[in-house]
Scaffold this motif. Structure first.
Motif, PDB file in Angstrom:
ATOM      1  N   LEU A 227       0.825  -1.207   0.000  1.00  0.00           N
ATOM      2  CA  LEU A 227       0.000   0.000   0.000  1.00  0.00           C
ATOM      3  C   LEU A 227       0.860   1.258   0.000  1.00  0.00           C
ATOM      4  O   LEU A 227       0.582   2.222  -0.725  1.00  0.00           O
ATOM      5  CB  LEU A 227      -0.923   0.006   1.219  1.00  0.00           C
ATOM      6  CG  LEU A 227      -2.178  -0.871   1.125  1.00  0.00           C
ATOM      7  CD1 LEU A 227      -2.873  -0.940   2.465  1.00  0.00           C
ATOM      8  CD2 LEU A 227      -3.125  -0.349   0.060  1.00  0.00           C
ATOM      9  N   LEU A 228       1.932   1.238   0.807  1.00  0.00           N
ATOM     10  CA  LEU A 228       2.826   2.397   0.847  1.00  0.00           C
ATOM     11  C   LEU A 228       3.516   2.599  -0.494  1.00  0.00           C
ATOM     12  O   LEU A 228       3.620   3.735  -0.988  1.00  0.00           O
ATOM     13  CB  LEU A 228       3.861   2.208   1.955  1.00  0.00           C
ATOM     14  CG  LEU A 228       4.876   3.345   2.126  1.00  0.00           C
ATOM     15  CD1 LEU A 228       4.167   4.661   2.450  1.00  0.00           C
ATOM     16  CD2 LEU A 228       5.882   3.010   3.214  1.00  0.00           C
ATOM     17  N   ALA A 229       3.964   1.518  -1.106  1.00  0.00           N
ATOM     18  CA  ALA A 229       4.632   1.613  -2.406  1.00  0.00           C
ATOM     19  C   ALA A 229       3.690   2.159  -3.474  1.00  0.00           C
ATOM     20  O   ALA A 229       4.084   2.984  -4.308  1.00  0.00           O
ATOM     21  CB  ALA A 229       5.153   0.236  -2.824  1.00  0.00           C
ATOM     22  N   TYR A 230       2.449   1.708  -3.445  1.00  0.00           N
ATOM     23  CA  TYR A 230       1.472   2.184  -4.428  1.00  0.00           C
ATOM     24  C   TYR A 230       1.210   3.677  -4.248  1.00  0.00           C
ATOM     25  O   TYR A 230       1.115   4.430  -5.229  1.00  0.00           O
ATOM     26  CB  TYR A 230       0.175   1.402  -4.282  1.00  0.00           C
ATOM     27  CG  TYR A 230      -0.828   1.658  -5.380  1.00  0.00           C
ATOM     28  CD1 TYR A 230      -0.577   1.236  -6.684  1.00  0.00           C
ATOM     29  CD2 TYR A 230      -2.021   2.327  -5.121  1.00  0.00           C
ATOM     30  CE1 TYR A 230      -1.492   1.464  -7.701  1.00  0.00           C
ATOM     31  CE2 TYR A 230      -2.939   2.557  -6.128  1.00  0.00           C
ATOM     32  CZ  TYR A 230      -2.675   2.125  -7.411  1.00  0.00           C
ATOM     33  OH  TYR A 230      -3.578   2.363  -8.412  1.00  0.00           O
ATOM     34  N   ALA A 231       1.117   4.118  -2.985  1.00  0.00           N
ATOM     35  CA  ALA A 231       0.882   5.532  -2.713  1.00  0.00           C
ATOM     36  C   ALA A 231       2.041   6.383  -3.223  1.00  0.00           C
ATOM     37  O   ALA A 231       1.831   7.428  -3.854  1.00  0.00           O
ATOM     38  CB  ALA A 231       0.689   5.751  -1.211  1.00  0.00           C
ATOM     39  N   VAL A 232       3.272   5.954  -2.976  1.00  0.00           N
ATOM     40  CA  VAL A 232       4.443   6.706  -3.420  1.00  0.00           C
ATOM     41  C   VAL A 232       4.553   6.674  -4.946  1.00  0.00           C
ATOM     42  O   VAL A 232       4.865   7.686  -5.582  1.00  0.00           O
ATOM     43  CB  VAL A 232       5.725   6.139  -2.776  1.00  0.00           C
ATOM     44  CG1 VAL A 232       6.960   6.851  -3.325  1.00  0.00           C
ATOM     45  CG2 VAL A 232       5.669   6.300  -1.264  1.00  0.00           C
ATOM     46  N   GLY A 233       4.275   5.525  -5.541  1.00  0.00           N
ATOM     47  CA  GLY A 233       4.323   5.421  -7.004  1.00  0.00           C
ATOM     48  C   GLY A 233       3.329   6.336  -7.684  1.00  0.00           C
ATOM     49  O   GLY A 233       3.626   6.924  -8.733  1.00  0.00           O
ATOM     50  N   ARG A 234       2.153   6.502  -7.073  1.00  0.00           N
ATOM     51  CA  ARG A 234       1.138   7.390  -7.648  1.00  0.00           C
ATOM     52  C   ARG A 234       1.558   8.856  -7.560  1.00  0.00           C
ATOM     53  O   ARG A 234       1.089   9.684  -8.357  1.00  0.00           O
ATOM     54  CB  ARG A 234      -0.198   7.184  -6.948  1.00  0.00           C
ATOM     55  CG  ARG A 234      -0.966   5.956  -7.428  1.00  0.00           C
ATOM     56  CD  ARG A 234      -1.120   5.954  -8.915  1.00  0.00           C
ATOM     57  NE  ARG A 234      -2.081   4.974  -9.402  1.00  0.00           N
ATOM     58  CZ  ARG A 234      -2.161   4.546 -10.643  1.00  0.00           C
ATOM     59  NH1 ARG A 234      -1.303   5.021 -11.551  1.00  0.00           N
ATOM     60  NH2 ARG A 234      -3.053   3.682 -11.025  1.00  0.00           N
ATOM     61  N   ILE A 235       2.438   9.189  -6.618  1.00  0.00           N
ATOM     62  CA  ILE A 235       2.988  10.549  -6.602  1.00  0.00           C
ATOM     63  C   ILE A 235       3.750  10.792  -7.898  1.00  0.00           C
ATOM     64  O   ILE A 235       3.673  11.869  -8.500  1.00  0.00           O
ATOM     65  CB  ILE A 235       3.923  10.745  -5.394  1.00  0.00           C
ATOM     66  CG1 ILE A 235       3.136  10.626  -4.089  1.00  0.00           C
ATOM     67  CG2 ILE A 235       4.601  12.119  -5.462  1.00  0.00           C
ATOM     68  CD1 ILE A 235       4.001  10.702  -2.837  1.00  0.00           C
ATOM     69  N   GLY A 236       4.480   9.770  -8.355  1.00  0.00           N
ATOM     70  CA  GLY A 236       5.188   9.877  -9.621  1.00  0.00           C
ATOM     71  C   GLY A 236       4.252  10.103 -10.793  1.00  0.00           C
ATOM     72  O   GLY A 236       4.545  10.901 -11.691  1.00  0.00           O
ATOM     73  N   CYS A 237       3.101   9.413 -10.786  1.00  0.00           N
ATOM     74  CA  CYS A 237       2.111   9.616 -11.855  1.00  0.00           C
ATOM     75  C   CYS A 237       1.608  11.053 -11.856  1.00  0.00           C
ATOM     76  O   CYS A 237       1.439  11.667 -12.916  1.00  0.00           O
ATOM     77  CB  CYS A 237       0.934   8.660 -11.663  1.00  0.00           C
ATOM     78  SG  CYS A 237       1.329   6.914 -11.864  1.00  0.00           S
TER      79      CYS A 237
END
Length: 432
Positions: A227-237
């Motif tokens: 969940l944390l990785a997905y949240a951080v990855g979406r910052i990149g998007c």
């Protein structure tokens, strides 16, 4: 928007560093996402090891041998590639570094730096092995704990996750893939999260079985980190503007300064009609044949929220989607959306961060092996299903229902999560 770190450093610090064009904003945050997930996974594995839920595995290793020719050659190749391509890009002139992807897949590079770094890497490997060299190599038995394998787990997840994300994206956009399969496969954009999740999970399952790591406990340990990785990855998007945004917000239009401006129905329709070629081309893949079919909804931001949280034009987005920004003189990224859209990556970051902290807070209470991962499947599926309602994706035709790929998979995840949760808890009660 910051398509890559070159634009971020130039805007924030006033530094002109052409080599940073290579570091895409999306890729940078994906790297941070993997690091964050690795840290969370390590902490959880250590906690489970202390609790006796996971044990180490004894393996035999040989120490005291000198470096083999294969090891020296491998290190030389790695060093050469790093110097020739990566450092070569940082040292390239502005024209060469303007398109990092084209540079990486071309034959261009810095040969002297590549050879020097290759020799350095090989030399360091020889020195390291020679320092540990024994007169007579000996075999030793050591215990490797699950948390010692986090590096391998991250590599497996990264490789097979990226592979699965590309495969599922191209399956979802088959017509675009058929037109140019090489570009579709090699492009850094175009990734489907659930494709990556499924393929990475299969690879991790194989790895866990191979090294006798309890998969249920491993999955539970990984759940908060995912969940944390997905949240951080979406910052990149969000920062890069990779096209993974929502439908149009018809309460606004985009002004010359790329900011959202409140608009009435006639102004919105006028913006659509004046950019009809763009919108008909953009939404052609989802069955839009007339400007009236362009997906949109109206939502005005409350006074206590900035307008961009409900209507964002993604100026200077990395995929050059939209129309030219008035007065923009940038040589590569000069586009914004003529009508703002819902910034769904931002929403997903916020929601997934909330879910991460909830799972982290309750991780010790969900004691049945597999229950933590079951909750992750449920909340992740719900989050993705809801956000799909304001996103644009290819829809499948199943008679009276028209779901997207993500809606189908997210629904399956919720059902699987509920089934797994009740199964593992019933099993725990039966064995108590």
């Amino acid at each position: 928007m910051y398509p890559n770190l070159y634009y971020a450093f130039k805007d924030i610090f006033g530094l002109n560093l052409p080599g940073l064009r290579f570091v895409n904003s999306f890729g940078f945050f994906v790297a941070l996402a993997f690091l964050a997930a690795a840290w969370v996974l390590t902490q959880e594995l250590k906690r489970k090891e202390r609790a006796g839920l996971l044990t180490g595995k004894e393996v035999k290793i040989t120490v005291g041998k000198s470096a083999s020719l294969a090891e020296l050659l491998l290190n030389f190749i790695l060093g050469f590639i790093l110097g020739y391509k990566i450092i070569g890009l940082f040292l390239a002139d502005n024209e060469q570094s303007a398109d990092p992807q084209a540079f990486i897949f071309s034959g261009e590079g810095n040969l002297p730096v590549g050879l020097a770094l290759g020799i350095l890497f090989a030399g360091l490997k020889w020195w390291e092995k020679n320092k540990q060299k024994l007169e007579k190599p000996e075999e030793r038995t050591i215990r490797i704990w699950p948390h010692d394998r986090v590096g391998d787990l991250v590599i497996y997840a990264a490789f097979f996750g990226f592979l699965g994300a590309k495969i599922f994206h191209n399956l979802e956009n088959w017509n675009d893939f058929v037109k140019n399969p090489i570009e579709a496969l090699l492009s850094f954009s175009g990734l489907t999260f659930y494709g990556g999740l499924i393929c990475a999970a299969a690879a991790i399952y194989y790895y866990a079985k191979k090294h006798n790591i309890g998969f249920k406990h491993l999955a539970d340990a990984a759940a908060p980190g995912l969940l944390l990785a997905y949240a951080v990855g979406r910052i990149g998007c969000q920062v890069a503007g990779d096209g993974d945004w929502g439908i149009l917000n018809s309460a606004y239009v985009t002004g010359p300064d790329s900011k959202a401006v409140l608009a009435d129905t006639s102004t919105f329709k006028q913006a659509l009609e004046s950019n009809s070629n763009f919108y008909l081309k953009t939404f052609k893949s989802v069955g839009v044949t007339s400007i009236d079919q362009v997906p949109h909804t109206s939502a005005v931001a409350p006074s206590w929220l900035p307008d961009w949280m409900v209507a964002y034009s993604y100026p200077h987005n990395v995929i050059n989607e939209g129309v030219t920004i008035p007065g923009c003189v940038d040589e590569q990224y000069c586009s914004h959306l003529p009508v703002p859209v819902f910034p769904t990556p931002f929403y997903e970051t916020v929601v997934c961060l909330i879910f991460f902290f909830l799972l982290w807070a309750f991780r010790k209470r969900l004691s049945a092996p597999g229950s933590m991962f079951a909750v992750y499947l449920i909340v992740n599926g719900i989050e993705r299903f809801l956000v799909e309602k304001i996103r644009v994706n290819t829809k499948y035709d199943f008679g009276w229902i028209h779901p997207t790929q993500a809606e189908l998979i997210s629904t399956g995840l919720v059902i699987a999560g509920l089934a797994l949760y009740f199964y593992v808890n019933r099993k725990k009660k039966a064995t108590a």
